[in-house]
Design a protein around this motif. Sequence first.
Motif, PDB file in Angstrom:
ATOM      1  N   ALA A  37       0.835  -1.205   0.000  1.00  0.00           N
ATOM      2  CA  ALA A  37       0.000   0.000   0.000  1.00  0.00           C
ATOM      3  C   ALA A  37       0.866   1.252   0.000  1.00  0.00           C
ATOM      4  CB  ALA A  37      -0.929  -0.001   1.209  1.00  0.00           C
ATOM      5  N   TRP A  38       1.949   1.243   0.749  1.00  0.00           N
ATOM      6  CA  TRP A  38       2.859   2.381   0.754  1.00  0.00           C
ATOM      7  C   TRP A  38       3.479   2.576  -0.623  1.00  0.00           C
ATOM      8  CZ3 TRP A  38       8.109   2.335  -0.273  1.00  0.00           C
ATOM      9  CH2 TRP A  38       8.737   3.561  -0.142  1.00  0.00           C
ATOM     10  N   ALA A  44       8.102   6.605  -5.124  1.00  0.00           N
ATOM     11  CA  ALA A  44       8.951   5.494  -5.557  1.00  0.00           C
ATOM     12  C   ALA A  44       8.156   4.494  -6.393  1.00  0.00           C
ATOM     13  CB  ALA A  44       9.563   4.799  -4.354  1.00  0.00           C
ATOM     14  N   GLY A  45       6.899   4.280  -6.037  1.00  0.00           N
ATOM     15  CA  GLY A  45       6.063   3.374  -6.808  1.00  0.00           C
ATOM     16  C   GLY A  45       5.802   3.882  -8.216  1.00  0.00           C
ATOM     17  N   ARG A  46       5.672   5.186  -8.369  1.00  0.00           N
ATOM     18  CA  ARG A  46       5.475   5.735  -9.709  1.00  0.00           C
ATOM     19  C   ARG A  46       6.745   5.628 -10.540  1.00  0.00           C
ATOM     20  NH1 ARG A  46       2.375   9.476  -6.640  1.00  0.00           N
ATOM     21  NH2 ARG A  46       4.124  10.917  -6.547  1.00  0.00           N
ATOM     22  N   ARG A  47       7.888   5.690  -9.888  1.00  0.00           N
ATOM     23  CA  ARG A  47       9.156   5.574 -10.625  1.00  0.00           C
ATOM     24  C   ARG A  47       9.350   4.194 -11.211  1.00  0.00           C
ATOM     25  NH1 ARG A  47      12.774   8.176  -6.143  1.00  0.00           N
ATOM     26  NH2 ARG A  47      12.089  10.330  -6.334  1.00  0.00           N
ATOM     27  N   ILE A  48       8.893   3.174 -10.508  1.00  0.00           N
ATOM     28  CA  ILE A  48       9.091   1.818 -11.021  1.00  0.00           C
ATOM     29  C   ILE A  48       7.823   1.266 -11.672  1.00  0.00           C
ATOM     30  CG2 ILE A  48      10.973   1.272  -9.458  1.00  0.00           C
ATOM     31  CD1 ILE A  48       8.990  -0.232  -7.718  1.00  0.00           C
ATOM     32  N   ASN A  49       6.888   2.146 -11.978  1.00  0.00           N
ATOM     33  CA  ASN A  49       5.665   1.811 -12.712  1.00  0.00           C
ATOM     34  C   ASN A  49       4.808   0.759 -12.006  1.00  0.00           C
ATOM     35  OD1 ASN A  49       6.260   3.622 -14.757  1.00  0.00           O
ATOM     36  ND2 ASN A  49       7.476   2.106 -15.869  1.00  0.00           N
ATOM     37  N   VAL A  50       4.490   1.014 -10.758  1.00  0.00           N
ATOM     38  CA  VAL A  50       3.578   0.142 -10.013  1.00  0.00           C
ATOM     39  C   VAL A  50       2.157   0.588 -10.307  1.00  0.00           C
ATOM     40  CG1 VAL A  50       2.819  -0.504  -7.706  1.00  0.00           C
ATOM     41  CG2 VAL A  50       5.242  -0.313  -8.208  1.00  0.00           C
ATOM     42  N   ALA A  58      -3.740  -6.040  -3.924  1.00  0.00           N
ATOM     43  CA  ALA A  58      -2.812  -6.998  -3.302  1.00  0.00           C
ATOM     44  C   ALA A  58      -2.612  -6.680  -1.826  1.00  0.00           C
ATOM     45  CB  ALA A  58      -1.481  -6.985  -4.044  1.00  0.00           C
ATOM     46  N   ALA A  59      -2.555  -5.388  -1.474  1.00  0.00           N
ATOM     47  CA  ALA A  59      -2.414  -5.002  -0.066  1.00  0.00           C
ATOM     48  C   ALA A  59      -3.628  -5.437   0.731  1.00  0.00           C
ATOM     49  CB  ALA A  59      -2.221  -3.493   0.041  1.00  0.00           C
ATOM     50  N   MET A  60      -4.815  -5.276   0.164  1.00  0.00           N
ATOM     51  CA  MET A  60      -6.031  -5.694   0.864  1.00  0.00           C
ATOM     52  C   MET A  60      -6.064  -7.209   1.072  1.00  0.00           C
ATOM     53  SD  MET A  60      -8.977  -3.257  -0.732  1.00  0.00           S
ATOM     54  CE  MET A  60     -10.245  -4.058   0.194  1.00  0.00           C
ATOM     55  N   VAL A  61      -5.680  -7.948   0.056  1.00  0.00           N
ATOM     56  CA  VAL A  61      -5.711  -9.409   0.157  1.00  0.00           C
ATOM     57  C   VAL A  61      -4.684  -9.910   1.162  1.00  0.00           C
ATOM     58  CG1 VAL A  61      -5.251 -11.538  -1.122  1.00  0.00           C
ATOM     59  CG2 VAL A  61      -6.684  -9.773  -2.131  1.00  0.00           C
ATOM     60  N   THR A  62      -3.442  -9.416   1.074  1.00  0.00           N
ATOM     61  CA  THR A  62      -2.425  -9.893   2.010  1.00  0.00           C
ATOM     62  C   THR A  62      -2.728  -9.445   3.439  1.00  0.00           C
ATOM     63  OG1 THR A  62      -1.007  -8.008   1.500  1.00  0.00           O
ATOM     64  CG2 THR A  62      -0.580 -10.065   0.319  1.00  0.00           C
ATOM     65  N   GLY A  63      -3.303  -8.261   3.602  1.00  0.00           N
ATOM     66  CA  GLY A  63      -3.701  -7.817   4.938  1.00  0.00           C
ATOM     67  C   GLY A  63      -4.809  -8.677   5.517  1.00  0.00           C
ATOM     68  N   ALA A  64      -5.779  -9.041   4.688  1.00  0.00           N
ATOM     69  CA  ALA A  64      -6.867  -9.902   5.153  1.00  0.00           C
ATOM     70  C   ALA A  64      -6.358 -11.296   5.508  1.00  0.00           C
ATOM     71  CB  ALA A  64      -7.962  -9.985   4.095  1.00  0.00           C
ATOM     72  N   VAL A  65      -5.447 -11.814   4.708  1.00  0.00           N
ATOM     73  CA  VAL A  65      -4.866 -13.128   5.007  1.00  0.00           C
ATOM     74  C   VAL A  65      -4.074 -13.070   6.306  1.00  0.00           C
ATOM     75  CG1 VAL A  65      -3.114 -14.783   4.223  1.00  0.00           C
ATOM     76  CG2 VAL A  65      -4.848 -13.966   2.639  1.00  0.00           C
ATOM     77  N   GLY A  66      -3.296 -12.013   6.484  1.00  0.00           N
ATOM     78  CA  GLY A  66      -2.537 -11.866   7.721  1.00  0.00           C
ATOM     79  C   GLY A  66      -3.430 -11.754   8.941  1.00  0.00           C
ATOM     80  N   THR A  67      -4.514 -11.004   8.815  1.00  0.00           N
ATOM     81  CA  THR A  67      -5.454 -10.870   9.926  1.00  0.00           C
ATOM     82  C   THR A  67      -6.116 -12.205  10.243  1.00  0.00           C
ATOM     83  OG1 THR A  67      -5.866  -8.584   9.328  1.00  0.00           O
ATOM     84  CG2 THR A  67      -7.496  -9.636  10.736  1.00  0.00           C
ATOM     85  N   PHE A  68      -6.529 -12.913   9.212  1.00  0.00           N
ATOM     86  CA  PHE A  68      -7.166 -14.215   9.407  1.00  0.00           C
ATOM     87  C   PHE A  68      -6.211 -15.190  10.094  1.00  0.00           C
ATOM     88  CE2 PHE A  68      -7.949 -18.555   7.863  1.00  0.00           C
ATOM     89  CZ  PHE A  68      -9.206 -18.756   8.390  1.00  0.00           C
ATOM     90  N   ARG A 102      -7.036  -1.403   5.298  1.00  0.00           N
ATOM     91  CA  ARG A 102      -7.530  -0.024   5.229  1.00  0.00           C
ATOM     92  C   ARG A 102      -6.711   0.824   4.249  1.00  0.00           C
ATOM     93  NH1 ARG A 102      -9.542   4.006   9.844  1.00  0.00           N
ATOM     94  NH2 ARG A 102      -9.608   5.828   8.522  1.00  0.00           N
ATOM     95  N   LEU A 103      -5.388   0.683   4.291  1.00  0.00           N
ATOM     96  CA  LEU A 103      -4.549   1.434   3.355  1.00  0.00           C
ATOM     97  C   LEU A 103      -4.776   0.985   1.910  1.00  0.00           C
ATOM     98  CD1 LEU A 103      -1.198   1.626   5.321  1.00  0.00           C
ATOM     99  CD2 LEU A 103      -2.742   3.503   4.791  1.00  0.00           C
ATOM    100  N   GLY A 104      -4.969  -0.312   1.712  1.00  0.00           N
ATOM    101  CA  GLY A 104      -5.258  -0.812   0.370  1.00  0.00           C
ATOM    102  C   GLY A 104      -6.571  -0.269  -0.156  1.00  0.00           C
ATOM    103  N   ARG A 105      -7.568  -0.179   0.712  1.00  0.00           N
ATOM    104  CA  ARG A 105      -8.870   0.399   0.324  1.00  0.00           C
ATOM    105  C   ARG A 105      -8.718   1.874  -0.021  1.00  0.00           C
ATOM    106  NH1 ARG A 105     -13.204   0.165  -2.353  1.00  0.00           N
ATOM    107  NH2 ARG A 105     -14.890   1.359  -1.491  1.00  0.00           N
ATOM    108  N   ARG A 106      -7.888   2.567   0.722  1.00  0.00           N
ATOM    109  CA  ARG A 106      -7.648   3.982   0.426  1.00  0.00           C
ATOM    110  C   ARG A 106      -6.962   4.151  -0.926  1.00  0.00           C
ATOM    111  NH1 ARG A 106      -4.310   8.238   4.162  1.00  0.00           N
ATOM    112  NH2 ARG A 106      -4.769  10.042   2.880  1.00  0.00           N
TER     113      ARG A 106
END
Length: 120
Positions: A37-38, A44-50, A58-68, A102-106
């Motif tokens: 999410a950061w 930096a993300g724009r520089r490497i074309n994210v 992906a942030a939302m999915v990995t965060g949900a998996v980590g929480t679960f 939350r950051l992924g949703r934002r």
Amino acid sequence: MSAPAALMAAAEGGIIGDGRTGANLALVAGALGVALAWLATSRAGRRINVDPRMAGLAAMVTGAVGTFLAVLHAATTDGGPGTGNGLVGAVVAVPLGLGAVRLGRRVLTRSAARTIPPEG
């Protein structure tokens, strides 16, 4: 082996190692979600074309998996904090994973606002 039995065995450390491994896995998943999410919102993300939409998702999915995983590990541990079973790590991983969601949703909200053409 059924899915609930496999999840219980994984949380207890039967499949993935000792008691702390499940909590550490949840911590890594939550931290990876926050990092994605950061990266989606940073320069930096724009520089490497994210792609911000994919990184936010992906942030939302990995965060949900980590929480679960953290909740599952905390629910199946025996003993209290300081016994070496990873309970404290699981408790720390819950807000980390929720923060990643939350950051992924934002990120998704901000990227959707940028792609909608203005009316008029």
